[in-house]
Design a protein around this motif. Structure first.
Motif, PDB file in Angstrom:
ATOM      1  N   MET A  11       3.665  11.291  51.224  1.00 15.90           N
ATOM      2  CA  MET A  11       2.425  11.526  50.480  1.00 15.90           C
ATOM      3  C   MET A  11       2.238  10.477  49.394  1.00 15.90           C
ATOM      4  O   MET A  11       1.115  10.033  49.118  1.00 15.90           O
ATOM      5  N   PHE A  12       3.346  10.070  48.771  1.00 15.72           N
ATOM      6  CA  PHE A  12       3.259   9.028  47.736  1.00 15.72           C
ATOM      7  C   PHE A  12       2.736   7.724  48.328  1.00 15.72           C
ATOM      8  O   PHE A  12       1.843   7.079  47.756  1.00 15.72           O
ATOM      9  N   CYS A  51      -1.010   8.073  49.200  1.00 13.66           N
ATOM     10  CA  CYS A  51      -1.853   7.974  48.000  1.00 13.66           C
ATOM     11  C   CYS A  51      -1.882   6.541  47.476  1.00 13.66           C
ATOM     12  O   CYS A  51      -2.917   6.061  47.010  1.00 13.66           O
ATOM     13  N   VAL A 108      -4.343   4.633  49.550  1.00 21.02           N
ATOM     14  CA  VAL A 108      -5.716   4.944  49.159  1.00 21.02           C
ATOM     15  C   VAL A 108      -6.080   4.222  47.867  1.00 21.02           C
ATOM     16  O   VAL A 108      -7.158   3.615  47.749  1.00 21.02           O
ATOM     17  N   ALA A 109      -5.166   4.277  46.884  1.00 22.19           N
ATOM     18  CA  ALA A 109      -5.430   3.618  45.605  1.00 22.19           C
ATOM     19  C   ALA A 109      -5.569   2.108  45.790  1.00 22.19           C
ATOM     20  O   ALA A 109      -6.455   1.475  45.210  1.00 22.19           O
ATOM     21  N   CYS A 169       2.149   5.329  56.540  1.00 24.57           N
ATOM     22  CA  CYS A 169       1.318   6.176  55.680  1.00 24.57           C
ATOM     23  C   CYS A 169       0.491   5.322  54.719  1.00 24.57           C
ATOM     24  O   CYS A 169      -0.681   5.610  54.458  1.00 24.57           O
ATOM     25  N   GLY A 204      -3.620   5.076  54.553  1.00 22.62           N
ATOM     26  CA  GLY A 204      -4.427   5.219  53.342  1.00 22.62           C
ATOM     27  C   GLY A 204      -5.456   4.110  53.215  1.00 22.62           C
ATOM     28  O   GLY A 204      -6.620   4.361  52.887  1.00 22.62           O
TER      29      GLY A 204
END
Length: 235
Positions: free
Chosen positions: A9-10, A13, A16-17, A66, A70
């Protein structure tokens, strides 16, 4: 390795950032990424490799995946049909057909709808392009969720934050899959069809009306946002 889901998840994210930072109001063109973009991607790959080596956990490579997911999610959210985007920049009046997904009221008493557009036209040139338009109806005109609508007007770009920490209209509405805003003229309104998406939004609006009728304003807004995903009433 402990808590691999948290690590995943980190990285998601972080992707995405990074995508939002590189986009700067436009979808990232991954074929022409700036040097800083490649540095972030390389850093994510090296970080995932380092975590796998430290914890002796080869599946840590999924963390980098991941991160990439993102980035791709941001690209998908911010993507706009380049032809329609050019029409918008030209400032031409566009003819758009679609269905009303959501309705609300502005402070001036005019109805504001989210139009699920499927056909956009300029001077006889048609473009089948799925996007959502935030349209403020002319004074005195009203539609219902699920109604088929044909509008004509100029597509205006969503505003970005002008100062640090200010409201970013672009990111807020693009997260809701809304691409443009418009103050159109209405050419045609037809009754709701059998399309599944407008029907779902209509039932959601009816349920939200029940909550608003039995609960105080703030409590109703919280309940509808949690239960129905409708955050329009939140401050």
């Amino acid at each position: 390795m402990k808590r691999p889901v948290v690590w995943a998840m980190f990285f998601l994210c972080a992707g995405v950032a990074a995508g939002l930072w590189m986009a700067s109001g436009q979808p990232p063109a991954y074929s022409q990424l700036p040097a800083s973009g490649w540095v972030m991607i390389l850093s994510a790959a090296l970080s995932a490799a380092a975590i796998g080596a430290i914890y002796r956990w080869p599946p840590a490579a999924v963390f980098f995946i991941c991160f990439v997911l993102g980035l791709l999610r941001v690209n998908q959210s911010l993507y706009t049909d380049p032809v329609v985007s050019q029409w918008s920049r030209d400032g031409d009046d566009l003819r758009v057909a679609g269905y009303a997904l959501e309705t609300a009221w502005t402070k001036t008493g005019r109805e504001r709808i989210v139009l699920d557009a499927y056909l956009i036209e300029r001077d006889g040139e048609r473009r089948e392009s799925r996007m959502r338009i935030l349209a403020v109806m002319p004074e005195g005109r009203q539609v219902e969720i699920g109604d088929g609508i044909v509008l004509r007007g100029e597509f205006l770009p969503l505003d970005e934050a002008r100062n640090p920490g200010a409201f970013n209209e672009f990111l807020y509405y693009r997260a809701k899959k809304i691409h443009y805003k418009c103050f159109p003229e209405i050419e045609k309104i037809s009754g709701g069809g059998t399309s599944l998406k407008p029907t779902i939004f209509k039932w959601r609006d009816r349920l939200a009306g029940v909550y608003r009728s039995v609960l105080p304003g703030e409590e109703a807004a919280v309940v509808t946002s949690v239960v129905l995903g409708d955050k329009s009433g939140l401050g």
